[in-house]
Motif scaffolding. Structure first.
Motif, PDB file in Angstrom:
ATOM      1  N   ARG A 191     109.339  33.303   6.317  1.00  0.00           N
ATOM      2  CA  ARG A 191     109.939  34.525   6.468  1.00  0.00           C
ATOM      3  C   ARG A 191     108.690  35.572   7.182  1.00  0.00           C
ATOM      4  N   ARG A 192     109.146  36.502   7.964  1.00  0.00           N
ATOM      5  CA  ARG A 192     108.031  37.441   8.539  1.00  0.00           C
ATOM      6  C   ARG A 192     107.714  38.554   7.400  1.00  0.00           C
ATOM      7  N   MET A 193     106.557  39.050   7.209  1.00  0.00           N
ATOM      8  CA  MET A 193     106.207  39.980   6.467  1.00  0.00           C
ATOM      9  C   MET A 193     105.245  40.730   6.728  1.00  0.00           C
ATOM     10  N   GLN A 194     104.847  41.980   6.159  1.00  0.00           N
ATOM     11  CA  GLN A 194     104.023  43.055   6.316  1.00  0.00           C
ATOM     12  C   GLN A 194     103.362  43.388   5.280  1.00  0.00           C
ATOM     13  N   VAL A 195     102.130  43.546   5.350  1.00  0.00           N
ATOM     14  CA  VAL A 195     101.242  44.107   4.244  1.00  0.00           C
ATOM     15  C   VAL A 195     101.326  45.472   4.032  1.00  0.00           C
ATOM     16  N   GLN A 196     101.849  45.836   3.085  1.00  0.00           N
ATOM     17  CA  GLN A 196     102.418  47.519   2.447  1.00  0.00           C
ATOM     18  C   GLN A 196     101.227  48.147   1.800  1.00  0.00           C
ATOM     19  N   SER A 197     100.299  47.406   1.051  1.00  0.00           N
ATOM     20  CA  SER A 197      99.581  48.112   0.117  1.00  0.00           C
ATOM     21  C   SER A 197      97.832  47.787   0.694  1.00  0.00           C
ATOM     22  N   GLN A 198      97.120  48.487  -0.268  1.00  0.00           N
ATOM     23  CA  GLN A 198      95.758  48.183  -0.435  1.00  0.00           C
ATOM     24  C   GLN A 198      95.543  46.665  -1.172  1.00  0.00           C
ATOM     25  N   PRO A 199      95.187  45.760  -0.281  1.00  0.00           N
ATOM     26  CA  PRO A 199      95.008  44.427  -1.002  1.00  0.00           C
ATOM     27  C   PRO A 199      94.037  44.395  -2.368  1.00  0.00           C
ATOM     28  N   TRP A 200      94.113  43.713  -3.154  1.00  0.00           N
ATOM     29  CA  TRP A 200      93.094  43.611  -4.270  1.00  0.00           C
ATOM     30  C   TRP A 200      92.759  42.255  -4.711  1.00  0.00           C
ATOM     31  N   LEU A 201      91.443  42.011  -5.230  1.00  0.00           N
ATOM     32  CA  LEU A 201      91.082  40.760  -5.577  1.00  0.00           C
ATOM     33  C   LEU A 201      92.045  40.358  -6.905  1.00  0.00           C
ATOM     34  N   ASP A 202      91.983  39.037  -7.007  1.00  0.00           N
ATOM     35  CA  ASP A 202      92.770  38.403  -8.392  1.00  0.00           C
ATOM     36  C   ASP A 202      91.722  38.573  -9.384  1.00  0.00           C
ATOM     37  N   PRO A 203      92.019  38.405 -10.921  1.00  0.00           N
ATOM     38  CA  PRO A 203      90.656  38.516 -11.665  1.00  0.00           C
ATOM     39  C   PRO A 203      89.574  37.558 -11.471  1.00  0.00           C
ATOM     40  N   SER A 204      89.853  36.602 -11.035  1.00  0.00           N
ATOM     41  CA  SER A 204      88.902  35.346 -10.724  1.00  0.00           C
ATOM     42  C   SER A 204      88.098  35.783  -9.692  1.00  0.00           C
ATOM     43  N   GLY A 205      88.459  36.624  -8.821  1.00  0.00           N
ATOM     44  CA  GLY A 205      87.663  36.890  -7.643  1.00  0.00           C
ATOM     45  C   GLY A 205      87.871  35.739  -6.589  1.00  0.00           C
ATOM     46  N   SER A 206      88.860  35.047  -6.372  1.00  0.00           N
ATOM     47  CA  SER A 206      89.036  34.022  -5.611  1.00  0.00           C
ATOM     48  C   SER A 206      89.715  34.389  -4.485  1.00  0.00           C
ATOM     49  N   PHE A 207      90.848  35.251  -4.485  1.00  0.00           N
ATOM     50  CA  PHE A 207      91.773  35.484  -3.184  1.00  0.00           C
ATOM     51  C   PHE A 207      92.342  36.892  -3.499  1.00  0.00           C
ATOM     52  N   TYR A 208      92.920  37.364  -2.279  1.00  0.00           N
ATOM     53  CA  TYR A 208      93.430  38.679  -2.434  1.00  0.00           C
ATOM     54  C   TYR A 208      94.929  38.581  -2.542  1.00  0.00           C
ATOM     55  N   LEU A 209      95.523  39.768  -3.269  1.00  0.00           N
ATOM     56  CA  LEU A 209      96.853  39.972  -3.635  1.00  0.00           C
ATOM     57  C   LEU A 209      97.435  41.404  -2.851  1.00  0.00           C
ATOM     58  N   SER A 210      98.582  41.193  -2.489  1.00  0.00           N
ATOM     59  CA  SER A 210      98.854  42.449  -1.837  1.00  0.00           C
ATOM     60  C   SER A 210     100.640  42.657  -2.093  1.00  0.00           C
ATOM     61  N   ASN A 211     101.047  43.984  -2.027  1.00  0.00           N
ATOM     62  CA  ASN A 211     102.290  44.074  -2.016  1.00  0.00           C
ATOM     63  C   ASN A 211     102.849  44.114  -0.395  1.00  0.00           C
ATOM     64  N   VAL A 212     103.981  43.513  -0.194  1.00  0.00           N
ATOM     65  CA  VAL A 212     104.372  43.026   1.247  1.00  0.00           C
ATOM     66  C   VAL A 212     105.823  43.529   1.409  1.00  0.00           C
ATOM     67  N   ASP A 213     106.247  43.782   2.363  1.00  0.00           N
ATOM     68  CA  ASP A 213     107.796  43.991   2.805  1.00  0.00           C
ATOM     69  C   ASP A 213     108.086  42.829   3.790  1.00  0.00           C
ATOM     70  N   TYR A 214     109.275  42.314   3.271  1.00  0.00           N
ATOM     71  CA  TYR A 214     109.744  41.335   4.311  1.00  0.00           C
ATOM     72  C   TYR A 214     110.313  41.920   5.548  1.00  0.00           C
ATOM     73  N   LEU A 215     110.198  41.379   6.833  1.00  0.00           N
ATOM     74  CA  LEU A 215     110.878  42.212   7.989  1.00  0.00           C
ATOM     75  C   LEU A 215     111.913  41.374   8.651  1.00  0.00           C
ATOM     76  N   ASP A 216     113.225  41.797   8.223  1.00  0.00           N
ATOM     77  CA  ASP A 216     114.163  41.088   8.349  1.00  0.00           C
ATOM     78  C   ASP A 216     115.090  42.218   9.186  1.00  0.00           C
ATOM     79  N   SER A 217     116.346  41.751   9.261  1.00  0.00           N
ATOM     80  CA  SER A 217     117.528  42.292  10.148  1.00  0.00           C
ATOM     81  C   SER A 217     117.472  43.654   9.331  1.00  0.00           C
ATOM     82  N   SER A 218     117.720  43.629   7.932  1.00  0.00           N
ATOM     83  CA  SER A 218     118.133  44.858   7.283  1.00  0.00           C
ATOM     84  C   SER A 218     117.062  45.898   7.020  1.00  0.00           C
ATOM     85  N   PHE A 219     115.514  45.696   7.573  1.00  0.00           N
ATOM     86  CA  PHE A 219     114.419  46.661   7.440  1.00  0.00           C
ATOM     87  C   PHE A 219     113.938  46.944   8.859  1.00  0.00           C
TER      88      PHE A 219
END
Length: 345
Positions: A191-219
């Motif tokens: 699915r297509r998506m878009q980053v919607q928040s300030q990404p942050w590092l996971d507790p181990s400092g290995s990768f980023y997490l973020s809140n995303v929105d799905y870009l579908d026909s309803s949105f």
């Protein structure tokens, strides 16, 4: 109405390739910073009588407010049925966005893959192994992002990819712990998506997490936001795609760039041409721009020689009108290049 000529959209193709990408910057060890999309604004050239009002906000002086208080402009604006539908659609979109519950997932900046495109990730970085285990343990997807070809900054739009055990291989075996030397992960664009928040590092400092929105026909893809003329152009251009793809495959084989087996393999990986314009535009872009895992290094070099990279721009498009203009122009310019009618490079 006449079908929009490809000459008419050539300038649009240039605009998309150079500007139609949204991105954010990444600082190692710190959250990413979102960068607002480039927008253009037009100013009305009609003369208006203005009055000056004192600024009410502290620290702001000499704020000029434009006002026209003549009787002519006091009349309510008459709206057409189409205007009312577009306004209602925008209101519904706003309410829908406010009611949405954001989805949190890891984001990986690697390649601007499109829906249905396959990508193979081969990494000996322990952080990659931690990311894979996180997704398996939490049953979550990864938001795959590419980079802006002009600035090198990560895009803020991409696709989700599922992490499945059957598509993971560890070089050391024995359960594939986080100490494995190499992890090989095969993923497919979802699915297509878009980053919607300030990404942050996971507790181990290995990768980023973020809140995303799905870009579908309803949105995101709302026909009511396009004019009737634009909707007609979208459908007309969409109808030209099957014939144009036949011409493209003819010339890519005739030029010696790809053999019949290679063309058949790529088309099979993408499936039949979709019917709706949204999926059809993405399908064309995926056919023109193969990913790292669907071709050898030699074929990647050949692909770069017959079509410009349009996937970042395609992901940044906000409606079918933009997408179909980009897809059709890219398809036509690639065909012209392969046939020798007009070289891209």
């Amino acid at each position: 109405m006449r079908v929009l000529s490809f000459l008419a959209v050539s300038s649009v193709y240039g605009i998309f390739f150079c500007e139609k990408v949204s991105s954010f910057s990444v600082v190692v060890g710190k959250p990413m910073t979102l960068t607002p999309r480039h927008t253009s604004r037009t100013q009305s050239s009609s003369a208006k009588r203005t009055t000056t009002a004192p600024a009410m906000r502290s620290g702001v002086q000499n704020l000029h407010l434009a006002r026209d208080d003549s009787a002519e402009y006091a009349k309510p604006l008459e709206l057409t049925t189409q205007d009312q539908e577009r306004i209602q659609s925008m209101i519904s979109k706003t309410k829908s966005k406010e009611q949405r519950i954001a989805t949190t997932m890891p984001v990986l900046i690697l390649d601007a893959i499109l829906p249905k495109q396959e990508l193979s990730i081969d990494s000996s970085d322990p952080k990659m192994a931690r990311l894979v285990h996180y997704c398996l343990e939490n049953n979550c997807e990864i938001g795959m992002l590419g980079v802006n070809p002009n600035t090198g900054s990560p895009l803020n739009r991409g696709v989700t990819v599922a992490v499945k055990e059957q598509n993971i291989k560890f070089s050391s075996g024995g359960g594939g712990g986080t100490n494995a030397k190499t992890v090989i992960l095969t993923v497919t664009g979802g699915r297509r998506m878009q980053v919607q928040s300030q990404p942050w590092l996971d507790p181990s400092g290995s990768f980023y997490l973020s809140n995303v929105d799905y870009l579908d026909s309803s949105f995101n893809d709302e026909p009511a936001l396009l004019s009737q003329e634009q909707q007609t152009i979208v459908q007309q251009l969409s109808d030209t795609v099957p014939k144009a793809m036949k011409q493209w495959t003819k010339w890519i084989i005739k030029s010696g760039t790809m053999d019949k087996a290679g063309v058949r393999e790529r088309m099979q990986s993408l499936g039949p041409i979709p019917n709706n314009p949204t999926d059809r535009a993405f399908w064309v872009a995926a056919a023109l721009n193969p990913t790292l895992s669907t071709s050898t290094k030699a074929k990647q070099d050949a692909a770069a020689a017959y079509c410009l990279e349009i996937r970042p721009a395609m992901l940044s498009c906000t409606n079918d009108y933009e997408r179909m203009l980009l897809a059709c122009q890219a398809l036509r310019s690639s065909t012209d290049h392969l046939s020798g009618k007009q070289r891209l490079f």
